[in-house]
Design an enzyme around this catalytic site. Structure first.
Site, PDB file in Angstrom:
ATOM      1  CG  MET A 155      30.271  26.846  12.788  1.00  0.00           C
ATOM      2  SD  MET A 155      31.222  25.355  12.571  1.00  0.00           S
ATOM      3  CE  MET A 155      30.214  24.477  11.393  1.00  0.00           C
ATOM      4  N   GLY A 156      32.198  28.288  16.470  1.00  0.00           N
ATOM      5  CA  GLY A 156      33.150  29.402  16.580  1.00  0.00           C
ATOM      6  C   GLY A 156      34.445  28.999  15.902  1.00  0.00           C
ATOM      7  NE  ARG A 157      38.592  32.086  18.659  1.00  0.00           N
ATOM      8  CZ  ARG A 157      38.235  33.133  19.389  1.00  0.00           C
ATOM      9  NH1 ARG A 157      38.256  34.332  18.879  1.00  0.00           N
ATOM     10  NH2 ARG A 157      37.865  32.999  20.642  1.00  0.00           N
ATOM     11  CB  THR A 237      37.990  19.158  22.569  1.00  0.00           C
ATOM     12  OG1 THR A 237      37.200  19.850  21.603  1.00  0.00           O
ATOM     13  CG2 THR A 237      38.462  17.842  22.017  1.00  0.00           C
ATOM     14  NE  ARG A 239      36.786  25.251  30.336  1.00  0.00           N
ATOM     15  CZ  ARG A 239      37.849  25.410  29.538  1.00  0.00           C
ATOM     16  NH1 ARG A 239      38.224  24.436  28.713  1.00  0.00           N
ATOM     17  NH2 ARG A 239      38.561  26.521  29.566  1.00  0.00           N
ATOM     18  CD  GLU A 268      39.089  18.639  32.971  1.00  0.00           C
ATOM     19  OE1 GLU A 268      40.007  19.436  33.198  1.00  0.00           O
ATOM     20  OE2 GLU A 268      38.461  18.621  31.895  1.00  0.00           O
ATOM     21  CG  HIS A 287      41.627  20.105  29.829  1.00  0.00           C
ATOM     22  ND1 HIS A 287      40.660  20.633  30.641  1.00  0.00           N
ATOM     23  CD2 HIS A 287      41.727  20.960  28.780  1.00  0.00           C
ATOM     24  CE1 HIS A 287      40.200  21.758  30.124  1.00  0.00           C
ATOM     25  NE2 HIS A 287      40.832  21.977  28.979  1.00  0.00           N
ATOM     26  CB  ALA A 289      42.645  20.151  23.166  1.00  0.00           C
TER      27      ALA A 289
END
Ligand code: DGY
Length: 330
Positions: A155-157, A237, A239, A268, A287, A289
């Site tokens: 629950m970061g930015r 979204t 890694r 990837e 990738h 986002a």
């Protein structure tokens, strides 16, 4: 006075590149693919600054090769491609590009959630293949978002950005798992901090927003998917290596979970014969986002500012290892 020599490992938006070119003696790798390892090793040899991407491995052997290197400025918020401890030990500053891609990434996580839940790509393919014959009372039935539970890992930015959208826009209940308590999310979104197993068991949507670390690598494995609801949607979204690709494919195939939305994969790029790509209940993007005009321009500006500050021995605008201050620069 001669300009500091820097290497930029790919073409980035002019918002940053123009600054780099005016302050530095810059060599820019213009290929669409990343520089191969041996080229990168050779290019950094005389450089004081490196502007890297998440596709460039910046480890101790590379830093040792680059005897004059003062700064590694990563054009990304994530920096798992850089050995930060090795950089710090060598007095090399490391910069990243936080904040400016938060909204773009939270939007993308939401886009994957709703696309996977409402079977958008699957039904689009059905239409394009000429299979749409009439309105179908039993066809393409998906999952609702309104009033459901979102589980956020990290629950970061960006996790908070997604939770904000889901709570205020879709009336969703928010659970989260994090090593840190997020008081703001608890106050403003009614978010509840739970352990990982509770997150898996109670969430209708589980979205990953944590860093890739030894603790999170492979966290979403067969055991984790089995603990999720059969109606649940898994979204990543952050890694790719945080989920185990084979286990996710199995969980999607056997109906252990309803669907998944991935913007990051492992590996990837995802090879075209990867079993995941045969599954209709997977939505996957390459990738992208942070790929909006304003995010990428702002990332380029911060990456340029970090690079220029680093070669001048000044504090970085977004500094991953400020503890490097005071250590002798080589
Ligand atoms: C990041 O910044 O870490 C993203 O993965 C790419 O923008």
């Amino acid at each position: 006075m001669s300009k500091p020599r820097v290497f930029v490992t790919r073409v980035i938006p002019d918002a940053g590149l123009d600054k780099v070119k005016s302050f530095c003696d810059a060599e820019i790798w213009t290929d669409p693919l990343p520089p191969p390892r041996e080229i990168l090793m050779e290019k950094v040899r005389e450089c004081e600054g490196l502007l890297s991407l998440l596709t460039d491995r910046v480890d101790a052997p590379l830093m040792d090769q680059a005897g004059r290197l003062k700064v590694v400025s990563n054009y990304a918020v994530g920096f798992n491609n850089i050995d930060v401890d090795a950089a710090t030990k060598r007095g090399i500053a490391v910069g990243n590009t936080p904040d400016v891609l938060t909204d773009a990434t939270a939007d993308m996580a939401f886009c994957l959630m709703i696309s996977a839940a409402r079977r958008v790509l699957e039904s689009n393919a059905y239409l394009r293949q000429g299979k749409w014959k009439t309105w179908e009372p039993m066809g393409h039935i998906g999952q609702d978002l309104t009033g459901r539970t979102l589980g956020v890992l990290g629950m970061g930015r960006i996790g908070s950005g997604l939770a904000h959208r889901c709570h205020h826009g879709w009336g969703m209940r928010i659970l989260y798992t994090d090593v840190y308590q997020n008081g703001t999310a608890e106050r403003e979104l009614g978010a509840r901090r739970v352990d990982f197993d509770t997150l898996l068991a109670e969430s209708d949507f589980v979205s990953v927003h944590t860093v890739l670390s030894p603790e999170t690598r492979g966290l979403f494995d067969a055991k984790a998917f089995k603990k999720m609801k059969p109606t649940a949607v898994f979204v990543n979204t952050a890694r790719g290596p945080i989920h185990v690709a084979e286990d996710l494919a199995e969980a999607l195939k056997t109906g252990e979970i309803f669907a998944a939305g991935l913007d990051v994969t492992n590996p990837e790029p995802l090879p075209l014969d990867d079993p995941l790509l045969a599954l209709p209940n997977l939505v996957v993007t390459p990738h992208i986002a942070s790929a909006t005009v304003s995010s990428r321009n702002a990332m380029a500006e911060i990456a340029a500012d970090n690079l220029i500050a680093g070669v001048r021995g000044e504090p970085l605008r977004a500094w991953v290892n400020p503890e490097v201050t005071g250590k002798p620069r080589r």
